[in-house]
Enzyme design. Structure first.
Site, PDB file in Angstrom:
ATOM      1  N   ARG A 135       3.538 -12.262  65.573  1.00  0.00           N
ATOM      2  CA  ARG A 135       4.943 -12.674  65.563  1.00  0.00           C
ATOM      3  C   ARG A 135       5.333 -13.179  66.946  1.00  0.00           C
ATOM      4  O   ARG A 135       5.204 -12.457  67.931  1.00  0.00           O
ATOM      5  CB  ARG A 135       5.835 -11.495  65.146  1.00  0.00           C
ATOM      6  CG  ARG A 135       5.446 -11.028  63.750  1.00  0.00           C
ATOM      7  CD  ARG A 135       6.408 -10.048  63.150  1.00  0.00           C
ATOM      8  NE  ARG A 135       5.979  -9.761  61.776  1.00  0.00           N
ATOM      9  CZ  ARG A 135       6.653  -9.048  60.898  1.00  0.00           C
ATOM     10  NH1 ARG A 135       7.821  -8.521  61.243  1.00  0.00           N
ATOM     11  NH2 ARG A 135       6.196  -8.858  59.686  1.00  0.00           N
ATOM     12  N   GLU A 183       8.059 -13.569  68.297  1.00  0.00           N
ATOM     13  CA  GLU A 183       9.415 -13.205  68.708  1.00  0.00           C
ATOM     14  C   GLU A 183       9.419 -12.912  70.202  1.00  0.00           C
ATOM     15  O   GLU A 183       8.514 -12.264  70.715  1.00  0.00           O
ATOM     16  CB  GLU A 183       9.863 -11.962  67.941  1.00  0.00           C
ATOM     17  CG  GLU A 183       9.985 -12.233  66.450  1.00  0.00           C
ATOM     18  CD  GLU A 183       9.845 -10.978  65.607  1.00  0.00           C
ATOM     19  OE1 GLU A 183       9.224 -10.008  66.080  1.00  0.00           O
ATOM     20  OE2 GLU A 183      10.335 -10.990  64.472  1.00  0.00           O
ATOM     21  N   ARG A 211       9.423  -1.174  71.147  1.00  0.00           N
ATOM     22  CA  ARG A 211       8.932  -0.993  69.770  1.00  0.00           C
ATOM     23  C   ARG A 211       8.428  -2.267  69.103  1.00  0.00           C
ATOM     24  O   ARG A 211       8.177  -2.274  67.911  1.00  0.00           O
ATOM     25  CB  ARG A 211      10.021  -0.349  68.922  1.00  0.00           C
ATOM     26  CG  ARG A 211      11.299  -1.150  68.944  1.00  0.00           C
ATOM     27  CD  ARG A 211      12.452  -0.304  68.515  1.00  0.00           C
ATOM     28  NE  ARG A 211      12.883  -0.630  67.176  1.00  0.00           N
ATOM     29  CZ  ARG A 211      13.737   0.097  66.469  1.00  0.00           C
ATOM     30  NH1 ARG A 211      14.210   1.222  66.966  1.00  0.00           N
ATOM     31  NH2 ARG A 211      14.106  -0.263  65.299  1.00  0.00           N
ATOM     32  N   HIS A 212       8.303  -3.338  69.865  1.00  0.00           N
ATOM     33  CA  HIS A 212       7.770  -4.578  69.308  1.00  0.00           C
ATOM     34  C   HIS A 212       6.545  -5.040  70.085  1.00  0.00           C
ATOM     35  O   HIS A 212       6.523  -4.969  71.313  1.00  0.00           O
ATOM     36  CB  HIS A 212       8.816  -5.698  69.367  1.00  0.00           C
ATOM     37  CG  HIS A 212       9.924  -5.528  68.390  1.00  0.00           C
ATOM     38  ND1 HIS A 212      11.129  -4.962  68.734  1.00  0.00           N
ATOM     39  CD2 HIS A 212      10.004  -5.844  67.072  1.00  0.00           C
ATOM     40  CE1 HIS A 212      11.911  -4.938  67.661  1.00  0.00           C
ATOM     41  NE2 HIS A 212      11.259  -5.463  66.642  1.00  0.00           N
ATOM     42  N   GLU A 248      12.464   2.399  62.179  1.00  0.00           N
ATOM     43  CA  GLU A 248      11.789   1.837  61.005  1.00  0.00           C
ATOM     44  C   GLU A 248      10.286   1.807  61.243  1.00  0.00           C
ATOM     45  O   GLU A 248       9.827   1.237  62.223  1.00  0.00           O
ATOM     46  CB  GLU A 248      12.305   0.406  60.766  1.00  0.00           C
ATOM     47  CG  GLU A 248      11.560  -0.305  59.657  1.00  0.00           C
ATOM     48  CD  GLU A 248      11.829  -1.812  59.616  1.00  0.00           C
ATOM     49  OE1 GLU A 248      12.926  -2.255  59.989  1.00  0.00           O
ATOM     50  OE2 GLU A 248      10.899  -2.535  59.202  1.00  0.00           O
ATOM     51  N   SER A 258       8.614  -1.236  55.744  1.00  0.00           N
ATOM     52  CA  SER A 258       9.579  -1.906  54.881  1.00  0.00           C
ATOM     53  C   SER A 258       8.865  -2.259  53.592  1.00  0.00           C
ATOM     54  O   SER A 258       7.711  -2.685  53.620  1.00  0.00           O
ATOM     55  CB  SER A 258      10.050  -3.231  55.490  1.00  0.00           C
ATOM     56  OG  SER A 258      11.043  -3.022  56.446  1.00  0.00           O
ATOM     57  N   ARG A 300       3.874   1.801  65.123  1.00  0.00           N
ATOM     58  CA  ARG A 300       5.179   2.469  64.985  1.00  0.00           C
ATOM     59  C   ARG A 300       5.016   3.910  64.503  1.00  0.00           C
ATOM     60  O   ARG A 300       5.669   4.832  64.995  1.00  0.00           O
ATOM     61  CB  ARG A 300       6.054   1.706  63.977  1.00  0.00           C
ATOM     62  CG  ARG A 300       6.504   0.331  64.456  1.00  0.00           C
ATOM     63  CD  ARG A 300       7.868   0.400  65.101  1.00  0.00           C
ATOM     64  NE  ARG A 300       8.295  -0.927  65.512  1.00  0.00           N
ATOM     65  CZ  ARG A 300       9.201  -1.662  64.855  1.00  0.00           C
ATOM     66  NH1 ARG A 300       9.773  -1.189  63.758  1.00  0.00           N
ATOM     67  NH2 ARG A 300       9.542  -2.848  65.301  1.00  0.00           N
TER      68      ARG A 300
HETATM   69  P1  ATP Z   1      12.050  -4.778  63.061  1.00  0.00           P
HETATM   70  O1  ATP Z   1      13.313  -5.112  62.324  1.00  0.00           O
HETATM   71  O2  ATP Z   1      11.973  -3.351  63.485  1.00  0.00           O
HETATM   72  O3  ATP Z   1      11.725  -5.731  64.138  1.00  0.00           O
HETATM   73  P2  ATP Z   1      10.843  -5.967  60.762  1.00  0.00           P
HETATM   74  O4  ATP Z   1      11.778  -5.493  59.714  1.00  0.00           O
HETATM   75  O5  ATP Z   1      10.962  -7.356  61.276  1.00  0.00           O
HETATM   76  O6  ATP Z   1      10.846  -4.937  61.997  1.00  0.00           O
HETATM   77  P3  ATP Z   1       8.796  -6.011  58.792  1.00  0.00           P
HETATM   78  O7  ATP Z   1       8.660  -7.452  58.583  1.00  0.00           O
HETATM   79  O8  ATP Z   1       9.588  -5.221  57.832  1.00  0.00           O
HETATM   80  O9  ATP Z   1       9.353  -5.764  60.262  1.00  0.00           O
HETATM   81  O10 ATP Z   1       7.323  -5.410  58.952  1.00  0.00           O
HETATM   82  C1  ATP Z   1       6.869  -4.212  58.346  1.00  0.00           C
HETATM   83  C2  ATP Z   1       6.560  -3.157  59.397  1.00  0.00           C
HETATM   84  O11 ATP Z   1       5.640  -3.664  60.356  1.00  0.00           O
HETATM   85  C3  ATP Z   1       7.752  -2.709  60.212  1.00  0.00           C
HETATM   86  O12 ATP Z   1       8.469  -1.706  59.535  1.00  0.00           O
HETATM   87  C4  ATP Z   1       7.111  -2.208  61.479  1.00  0.00           C
HETATM   88  O13 ATP Z   1       6.604  -0.914  61.294  1.00  0.00           O
HETATM   89  C5  ATP Z   1       5.917  -3.138  61.641  1.00  0.00           C
HETATM   90  N1  ATP Z   1       6.232  -4.234  62.561  1.00  0.00           N
HETATM   91  C6  ATP Z   1       6.839  -5.399  62.249  1.00  0.00           C
HETATM   92  N2  ATP Z   1       6.985  -6.189  63.321  1.00  0.00           N
HETATM   93  C7  ATP Z   1       6.439  -5.508  64.352  1.00  0.00           C
HETATM   94  C8  ATP Z   1       6.281  -5.805  65.744  1.00  0.00           C
HETATM   95  N3  ATP Z   1       6.701  -6.946  66.277  1.00  0.00           N
HETATM   96  N4  ATP Z   1       5.671  -4.869  66.514  1.00  0.00           N
HETATM   97  C9  ATP Z   1       5.235  -3.715  65.979  1.00  0.00           C
HETATM   98  N5  ATP Z   1       5.363  -3.390  64.691  1.00  0.00           N
HETATM   99  C10 ATP Z   1       5.958  -4.267  63.870  1.00  0.00           C
HETATM  100 MG    MG Z   2      11.489  -4.370  58.076  1.00  0.00          MG
END
Ligand code: ATP
Ligand code: MG
Length: 429
Positions: free
Chosen positions: A213, A215, A221-222, A352, A355, A403
């Site tokens: 990603r 971002e 946490r990312h 979180e 999801s 996470r």
């Molecule tokens: P957040 O809103 O916390 O950035 P997200 O809702 O964008 O996460 P999802 O697309 O739902 O993330 O991805 C499923 C799971 O993968 C998340 O619940 C999280 O545990 C993990 N995850 C997602 N993006 C990341 C990231 N950039 N770094 C670490 N873990 C991630």
């Molecule tokens: Mg999510």
């Protein structure tokens, strides 16, 4: 053979016998006529004792070695109550396998605080530290136990492409790469592929997946490259069945970690409270009610770190689900009832960690949703094709491995939970 025994394998049965051990030199104490060397292998530490007059040359070579050099040592395993483990190796022969340069960029046993960047720059040495190694042993366990659970439940391990022509799900930013002159993208998750597989007859799949990603966040946490346990299951009646897999997998893995990783949990000073099943379900509407008592929060807003932390203060559980989110904050493929997505998040200590949702399986409904959101369907041609020739109802989740570990082990930075973190600034090592 360089090594006849690992440290943990040596005991009374070996006293008086010849053995060979191998590892890194952690410390050398030279008292003149006698020297004590602490050797470390993956399981622990051992004492090597060298007596000068028995073999002056060997003695000289041993005491001149730098810390963290690698040796194999051969000799007699001798009982000695005063020594750690209750025995020492009276060294007779040694093979120096690799000398370590001096000075070391960071210490292995020194208690002095090294900053996190120095640790990450020297991750290989950092990993020699017990408290760092313990995280990765528990990570290894978690993935193994979660896989074990899913396999028992009939999930088939799959591996879907990480390079794709379409920029996957939309929403988050993706890394664009050059694919023989054509644009391509690193996938942000296996979402689209695992859904497509639901039409294949392999109707329960899981993947230990990489997420990429792009971002530009800089949070604790990312990561820009992270790992997850992704599942997808077909022939479900509701997202409840998916949540059941998520909670049972979590429960199974935590229980097994408690049983089998007590040494690592002790090193990390973690006490695990095993929550009972089922984990509570809190609806998004209930969350809104709780939050509105303290902050300005509108129905339809997404939950960020602050909201999640605040909510955690009002909930007496460590692990709980938030359910029935507003459709507008969940991806296009989420199934819905009116204005609610049949989606859930699994929260662990106010963050979180996963999801999931029941997905839309009806082709026409999916097209309708994509049109409503103004999406370019051409980018989803292959995905959509899978829905036209018999797609059963299905759902699944994405569960962040780092996470989960961060919360289980009470670590404050997600970078602790991945070997070589990738974030906006860090592309090395
Ligand atoms: P957040 O809103 O916390 O950035 P997200 O809702 O964008 O996460 P999802 O697309 O739902 O993330 O991805 C499923 C799971 O993968 C998340 O619940 C999280 O545990 C993990 N995850 C997602 N993006 C990341 C990231 N950039 N770094 C670490 N873990 C991630
Ligand atoms: Mg999510």
């Amino acid at each position: 053979m360089l090594r006849s025994h690992y440290s943990k394998e040596i005991g009374e049965k070996d006293y008086g016998k010849k053995i060979s051990i191998a590892g890194w030199i952690e410390d050398i104490r030279n008292l003149g006529g006698i020297a004590f060397v602490i050797l470390r292998d993956r399981y622990g530490r051992m004492q090597i004792t060298a007596i000068k007059k028995q073999n002056p040359e060997l003695f000289k070579e041993l005491v001149s070695l730098s810390r963290e050099s690698v040796i194999a040592a051969y000799g007699t395993c001798q009982e000695n109550e005063k020594v750690m483990n209750g025995w020492e190796l009276l060294i007779e022969k040694m093979e120096v396998l690799a000398k370590a340069d001096t000075p070391l960029p960071m210490g292995v046993i020194d208690k002095v605080n090294v900053d996190f960047d120095t640790r990450l720059d020297n991750r290989i040495i950092d990993l020699r530290r017990d408290e760092v190694k313990a995280i990765f042993m528990i990570r290894h366990s978690f993935i193994g136990f979660a896989s074990e659970f899913l396999r028992k439940k009939g999930f088939v391990e799959v591996h879907t492409p990480k390079i794709s022509a379409a920029s996957s799900e939309g929403g988050t930013e993706v890394f664009r790469i050059d694919y023989f002159g054509r644009p391509a993208y690193l996938v942000q998750s296996p979402q689209l592929y695992k859904q497509m597989l639901m039409a294949s007859g392999l109707d329960r799949v899981y993947e230990i997946a990489w997420y990429f990603r792009a971002e530009e966040h800089d949070t604790s946490r990312h990561l820009n490259e992270s790992t997850a346990i992704d599942i997808e299951m077909a022939f479900i009646e509701s997202e409840e069945e998916v949540m059941k897999v998520a909670e049972e997998m979590t429960d199974y893995a935590i229980q097994k970690i408690v049983d089998e990783n007590s040494k690592e949990l002790d090193i990390l000073q973690v006490e695990v409270d095993l929550p009972s099943l089922p984990y509570p379900r809190i609806t998004y509407d209930e969350v809104v009610e709780i939050l509105q008592k303290e902050i300005d929060f509108k129905w339809g807003d997404d939950l960020g770190t602050d909201e999640e932390n605040l909510l955690a203060k009002h909930v007496d559980y460590e692990l709980y689900f938030i359910t029935k989110f507003p459709l507008e904050i969940k991806p296009f493929y989420a199934m819905f009832d009116g204005k609610y997505a049949r989606a859930f998040d699994l929260e662990f200590k106010g963050m979180e960690i996963a999801s999931g949702a029941q997905r839309i399986h009806d082709y026409d409904l999916l097209i309708k949703r994509m049109d409503e959101l103004g999406m370019n369907k051409e980018n989803f041609e292959d995905y959509l094709k899978a829905f036209r020739y018999g797609m059963p109802p299905h759902g699944g989740f994405g569960y962040g491995i780092e996470r989960f570990l961060m919360r289980l082990l009470n670590l404050t930075n997600i970078r602790e939970c991945i070997l070589f973190p990738r974030d906006r600034k860090r592309l090395r090592p």
